[in-house]
Design an enzyme around this catalytic site. Structure first.
Site, PDB file in Angstrom:
ATOM      1  N   ASP A 149       0.846  -1.203   0.103  1.00  0.00           N
ATOM      2  CA  ASP A 149       0.011   0.047   0.047  1.00  0.00           C
ATOM      3  C   ASP A 149       0.870   1.252   0.085  1.00  0.00           C
ATOM      4  OD1 ASP A 149      -1.958   2.103   0.180  1.00  0.00           O
ATOM      5  OD2 ASP A 149      -2.682   1.058   2.073  1.00  0.00           O
TER       6      ASP A 149
ATOM      7  N   ASP B 244      -1.962   5.053  -5.610  1.00  0.00           N
ATOM      8  CA  ASP B 244      -2.226   4.262  -4.345  1.00  0.00           C
ATOM      9  C   ASP B 244      -2.229   2.722  -4.838  1.00  0.00           C
ATOM     10  OD1 ASP B 244      -3.160   3.027  -2.124  1.00  0.00           O
ATOM     11  OD2 ASP B 244      -5.101   4.342  -2.047  1.00  0.00           O
TER      12      ASP B 244
END
Length: 374
Positions: A36, A234
């Site tokens: 992430d 992201d």
């Protein structure tokens, strides 16, 4: 500087995430993490004991008198820019993170060894701070319930990347290559960054995310009127989320372009909000990608433009019922009213490079199916 490469597993659909296995502790124990770049804190499901953990107890991390006190710099880094969370510096450093889809993790900060095996066989054992999550909530698939936790690769002081940089082990650069076939690789440092062919655009230095802009969108090479957009890259997001205006514009452009073509709306398919069906179920995007046009993101760097091409196979998925579904979603429906988040689906088949030293984000077409050779 060392080179650290981790193989990835997972895919955009049907799994919805890419993960990697990282060892923690002595003796080391392997844990699977959701990769992430959109968050800083790394955390693992933790037997402290654990409430609402999705992993069975033997697979959870077991803390061993390694809790970080409030007085530790890692704790103040975690809570910045908020006020200190603890009145007593000797108390444990608690954390509480919540993601855009309301998934969350509550726990305490700990430190432990992260054994890293280099290509020459050398094992390094940096001691890093991370979250021992003893209370999780998974209203949707992120963080994925089948992973042990989240590998935070953001730009903040508590991220694994920043901590490794502070030990002098690596440069402040990470990258990933996500394969459309599933899998790929993640790397720390700049050793794998090609010397030519990479398109670069500046990162907005005031933002804690990997944010770029202003950007303009083209559809089939033509202006859409969408310009001046800030974009957050992201890897913790499976799909791409746009604000309402951008989303509706793109959906309308694609829908209008499909008129007269052999695809019809498949409103009965709830896999994603927008799906189309052909005369018979589709087996792969190869069958219909020529019916869709390329999206292009253009960044203006001074007098020069750089472009990130998003072909149909990087914004569509084939659902389990054989329909083509749009992997672009309305962010306002999950609380991202003003954000534009570029997710994994847009980043397939390219090496993405997050260069914090030069404050820039780069991309180049790559074969993500093969791990780099030494």
């Amino acid at each position: 500087m060392i080179r650290i490469v981790f193989p990835l597993s997972g895919n955009v659909f049907p799994l919805g995430y890419y993960s990697t296995s990282i060892r923690i502790g002595n003796p080391p124990k392997a844990f699977n993490f959701d990769v992430d770049t959109g968050s800083d804190l790394t955390w693992v499901q933790c037997d402290a004991p654990c409430s609402k953990c999705t992993l069975p107890r033997p697979l959870q991390y077991k803390p061993k008198a390694n809790i970080v006190p409030c007085s530790d710099p890692a704790c103040s880094a975690l809570h910045w820019p908020n006020k200190p969370q603890c009145p007593n510096p000797k108390e444990q450093c608690d954390y509480d993170v919540e993601y855009a889809d309301q998934a969350s993790s509550l726990g305490v900060l700990v430190t432990d060894q992260f054994p890293l095996t280099l290509l020459n066989g050398t094992v390094l054992q940096p001691r890093l701070a991370f979250g021992c999550g003893y209370d999780q909530s998974f209203p949707s698939a992120h963080p994925p319930p089948m992973t042990a936790g989240v590998l935070g690769l953001g730009r903040g002081k508590v991220s694994i990347l920043t901590q490794l940089v502070s030990t002098g082990l690596t440069r402040n650069v990470i990258g990933h290559c996500l394969s459309s076939k599933g899998g790929g690789f993640l790397f720390f440092g700049d050793n794998l960054v090609p010397s030519i062919g990479v398109a670069w655009t500046p990162l907005l230095s005031t933002d804690n995310h990997y944010t770029t802009g202003p950007a303009e969108f083209l559809f089939n090479g033509k202006p859409t009127g969408l310009k001046g957009l800030k974009l957050i890259f992201d890897s913790g997001s499976s799909y791409t989320y746009f604000n309402t205006k951008t989303y509706q514009t793109i959906v309308t452009l694609i829908g209008n372009d499909l008129k007269g073509k052999p695809l019809k709306d498949a409103k009965e398919d709830k896999t994603l909000p927008v799906c189309w069906k052909a005369a018979k179920p589709l087996k792969s995007l190869v069958e219909v990608k020529n019916l869709f046009k390329t999206l292009t993101i253009t960044f203006t760097n001074g007098k020069r433009n750089v472009q990130l091409q998003i072909p149909p196979e990087s914004y569509l998925i084939i659902s389990k019922t054989g329909n083509a579904c749009l992997g672009i979603l309305n962010g306002s429906e999950i609380g991202l009213q003003n954000s534009n988040v570029i997710g994994d689906i847009f980043m397939q088949g390219i090496m993405m490079i997050y260069d914090n030293e030069k404050q820039q984000l780069g991309w180049v077409s790559a074969n993500c199916d093969k791990l780099p050779k030494s």
